[in-house]
Design a protein around this motif. Structure first.
Motif, PDB file in Angstrom:
ATOM      1  N   UNK A 134       0.824  -1.207   0.000  1.00 50.47           N
ATOM      2  CA  UNK A 134       0.000   0.000   0.000  1.00 50.47           C
ATOM      3  C   UNK A 134       0.858   1.258   0.000  1.00 50.47           C
ATOM      4  N   UNK A 135       2.070   1.165   0.538  1.00 49.81           N
ATOM      5  CA  UNK A 135       2.994   2.294   0.465  1.00 49.81           C
ATOM      6  C   UNK A 135       3.578   2.427  -0.940  1.00 49.81           C
ATOM      7  N   UNK A 136       3.929   1.291  -1.536  1.00 52.97           N
ATOM      8  CA  UNK A 136       4.593   1.303  -2.841  1.00 52.97           C
ATOM      9  C   UNK A 136       3.632   1.510  -4.005  1.00 52.97           C
ATOM     10  N   UNK A 137       2.362   1.191  -3.797  1.00 56.06           N
ATOM     11  CA  UNK A 137       1.383   1.257  -4.888  1.00 56.06           C
ATOM     12  C   UNK A 137       0.142   2.025  -4.433  1.00 56.06           C
ATOM     13  N   UNK A 138       0.204   3.344  -4.409  1.00 58.55           N
ATOM     14  CA  UNK A 138      -0.982   4.126  -4.037  1.00 58.55           C
ATOM     15  C   UNK A 138      -2.160   3.790  -4.945  1.00 58.55           C
ATOM     16  N   UNK A 139      -3.360   4.115  -4.457  1.00 56.31           N
ATOM     17  CA  UNK A 139      -4.607   3.891  -5.196  1.00 56.31           C
ATOM     18  C   UNK A 139      -4.946   2.414  -5.327  1.00 56.31           C
ATOM     19  N   UNK A 140      -4.523   1.622  -4.344  1.00 52.80           N
ATOM     20  CA  UNK A 140      -4.900   0.218  -4.237  1.00 52.80           C
ATOM     21  C   UNK A 140      -5.318  -0.070  -2.795  1.00 52.80           C
ATOM     22  N   UNK A 141      -6.093  -1.135  -2.614  1.00 54.84           N
ATOM     23  CA  UNK A 141      -6.606  -1.507  -1.302  1.00 54.84           C
ATOM     24  C   UNK A 141      -6.188  -2.917  -0.921  1.00 54.84           C
ATOM     25  N   UNK A 142      -6.374  -3.241   0.362  1.00 52.68           N
ATOM     26  CA  UNK A 142      -6.184  -4.586   0.870  1.00 52.68           C
ATOM     27  C   UNK A 142      -7.364  -4.957   1.750  1.00 52.68           C
ATOM     28  N   UNK A 143      -7.588  -6.248   1.948  1.00 49.96           N
ATOM     29  CA  UNK A 143      -8.683  -6.694   2.808  1.00 49.96           C
ATOM     30  C   UNK A 143      -8.226  -7.897   3.618  1.00 49.96           C
ATOM     31  N   UNK A 144      -8.674  -7.943   4.867  1.00 46.97           N
ATOM     32  CA  UNK A 144      -8.407  -9.083   5.739  1.00 46.97           C
ATOM     33  C   UNK A 144      -9.734  -9.733   6.084  1.00 46.97           C
ATOM     34  N   UNK A 145      -9.842 -11.031   5.795  1.00 46.08           N
ATOM     35  CA  UNK A 145     -11.030 -11.810   6.132  1.00 46.08           C
ATOM     36  C   UNK A 145     -10.732 -12.689   7.346  1.00 46.08           C
ATOM     37  N   UNK A 146     -11.707 -12.829   8.192  1.00 46.88           N
ATOM     38  CA  UNK A 146     -11.625 -13.729   9.327  1.00 46.88           C
ATOM     39  C   UNK A 146     -12.995 -14.380   9.499  1.00 46.88           C
ATOM     40  N   UNK A 147     -13.019 -15.556  10.067  1.00 51.83           N
ATOM     41  CA  UNK A 147     -14.302 -16.230  10.249  1.00 51.83           C
ATOM     42  C   UNK A 147     -15.236 -15.431  11.149  1.00 51.83           C
ATOM     43  N   UNK A 148     -14.664 -14.783  12.181  1.00 51.64           N
ATOM     44  CA  UNK A 148     -15.471 -14.038  13.146  1.00 51.64           C
ATOM     45  C   UNK A 148     -14.932 -12.617  13.279  1.00 51.64           C
ATOM     46  N   UNK A 149     -15.740 -11.662  12.923  1.00 52.10           N
ATOM     47  CA  UNK A 149     -15.321 -10.259  12.955  1.00 52.10           C
ATOM     48  C   UNK A 149     -14.858  -9.845  14.348  1.00 52.10           C
ATOM     49  N   UNK A 150     -15.471 -10.387  15.372  1.00 55.13           N
ATOM     50  CA  UNK A 150     -15.141  -9.999  16.744  1.00 55.13           C
ATOM     51  C   UNK A 150     -13.723 -10.371  17.138  1.00 55.13           C
ATOM     52  N   UNK A 151     -13.075 -11.265  16.384  1.00 57.34           N
ATOM     53  CA  UNK A 151     -11.711 -11.683  16.716  1.00 57.34           C
ATOM     54  C   UNK A 151     -10.641 -10.734  16.187  1.00 57.34           C
ATOM     55  N   UNK A 152     -11.019  -9.778  15.383  1.00 59.34           N
ATOM     56  CA  UNK A 152     -10.026  -8.931  14.733  1.00 59.34           C
ATOM     57  C   UNK A 152      -9.228  -8.058  15.697  1.00 59.34           C
ATOM     58  N   UNK A 153      -9.904  -7.484  16.669  1.00 56.58           N
ATOM     59  CA  UNK A 153      -9.296  -6.413  17.449  1.00 56.58           C
ATOM     60  C   UNK A 153      -7.988  -6.820  18.111  1.00 56.58           C
ATOM     61  N   UNK A 154      -7.873  -8.072  18.525  1.00 57.65           N
ATOM     62  CA  UNK A 154      -6.665  -8.497  19.230  1.00 57.65           C
ATOM     63  C   UNK A 154      -5.692  -9.264  18.332  1.00 57.65           C
ATOM     64  N   UNK A 155      -6.002  -9.344  17.029  1.00 52.28           N
ATOM     65  CA  UNK A 155      -5.127 -10.143  16.165  1.00 52.28           C
ATOM     66  C   UNK A 155      -4.634  -9.308  14.983  1.00 52.28           C
ATOM     67  N   UNK A 156      -5.133  -9.576  13.792  1.00 57.40           N
ATOM     68  CA  UNK A 156      -4.622  -8.961  12.570  1.00 57.40           C
ATOM     69  C   UNK A 156      -4.696  -7.436  12.613  1.00 57.40           C
ATOM     70  N   UNK A 157      -5.818  -6.914  13.041  1.00 66.49           N
ATOM     71  CA  UNK A 157      -5.971  -5.456  13.133  1.00 66.49           C
ATOM     72  C   UNK A 157      -4.893  -4.876  14.040  1.00 66.49           C
ATOM     73  N   UNK A 158      -4.688  -5.495  15.200  1.00 65.36           N
ATOM     74  CA  UNK A 158      -3.695  -4.984  16.135  1.00 65.36           C
ATOM     75  C   UNK A 158      -2.284  -5.130  15.584  1.00 65.36           C
TER      76      UNK A 158
END
Length: 205
Positions: free
Chosen positions: A46-70
């Motif tokens: 995302x730093x090297x290629x502006x105007x592009x996005x990324x997405x992280x999928x997880x089985x349970x949205x509630x698990x994000x805060x302490x894992x990938x997001x953090x």
């Protein structure tokens, strides 16, 4: 303007950083560095290629805060990227302050019983990468397959009105990562065995 990020990654993850394949299967124990190194690759892009996005999928949205997001938030803090990335907590979202890149976080709890939900994944910019985290927690392989299908629809360039062009983003990549369940009959273990002989997938473990 893009910015380079100086990082040190284990040798095993260098092929991912170099974009040597489009589809990756990364599996191993919880302390193997799967998440940290994969999200690092995503932030670098995302730093090297502006105007592009990324997405992280997880089985349970509630698990994000302490894992990938953090993990991503910690990387932003450690590398002094606060002036470039804005961190939002409700809903979980990370975006470039100049508006030229976003990281989305999506839970897939309903996939399988309501596959149409994944058809609603829309990104602001062409999607460059996707991470399926802790994939063994998806209810079924069909749920993971639906999520991957929704992602592939976004690996295309976009017109100014947001509609998609047929051109596919050149450097796109997708990582499915997980911890092998103890049961050999678990669908994820069977998925891993099939991908070991699939020439379209690259394994890191």
């Amino acid at each position: 303007m893009s910015q380079a990020l100086s990082v040190s990654v284990p040798k095993v993850y260098e092929p991912l950083i170099r974009h040597e394949s489009h589809q990756w299967l990364v599996y191993g124990g919880r302390d193997s560095g799967k998440t940290a190194n994969t999200v690092m690759a995503g932030v670098i892009d995302l730093l090297a290629h502006p105007d592009h996005d990324g997405v992280v999928f997880k089985a349970h949205y509630s698990d994000f805060r302490s894992t990938d997001y953090q993990e991503i938030v910690s990387l932003i803090d450690e590398k002094g990227l606060g002036p470039i990335f804005e961190v939002l907590a409700s809903p979980l979202h990370i975006r470039r302050r100049d508006g030229r890149g976003d990281i989305y976080f999506s839970g897939a709890e309903i996939i399988g019983s309501d596959s149409s939900r994944t058809h609603g994944l829309k990104t602001k910019h062409p999607l460059m990468w996707a991470l399926f985290s802790e994939s063994q927690q998806f209810r079924t392989e069909a749920a993971l397959t639906e999520a991957m299908a929704s992602v592939r629809r976004n690996f295309t360039e976009k017109r100014s009105d947001g509609t998609s062009l047929p051109e596919v983003v050149g450097g796109w990549w997708m990582v499915v990562q997980g911890n092998p369940p103890q049961s050999g009959g678990h669908w994820f273990n069977q998925f891993v065995e099939r991908k070991k002989t699939d020439p379209e997938w690259r394994l890191l473990f």
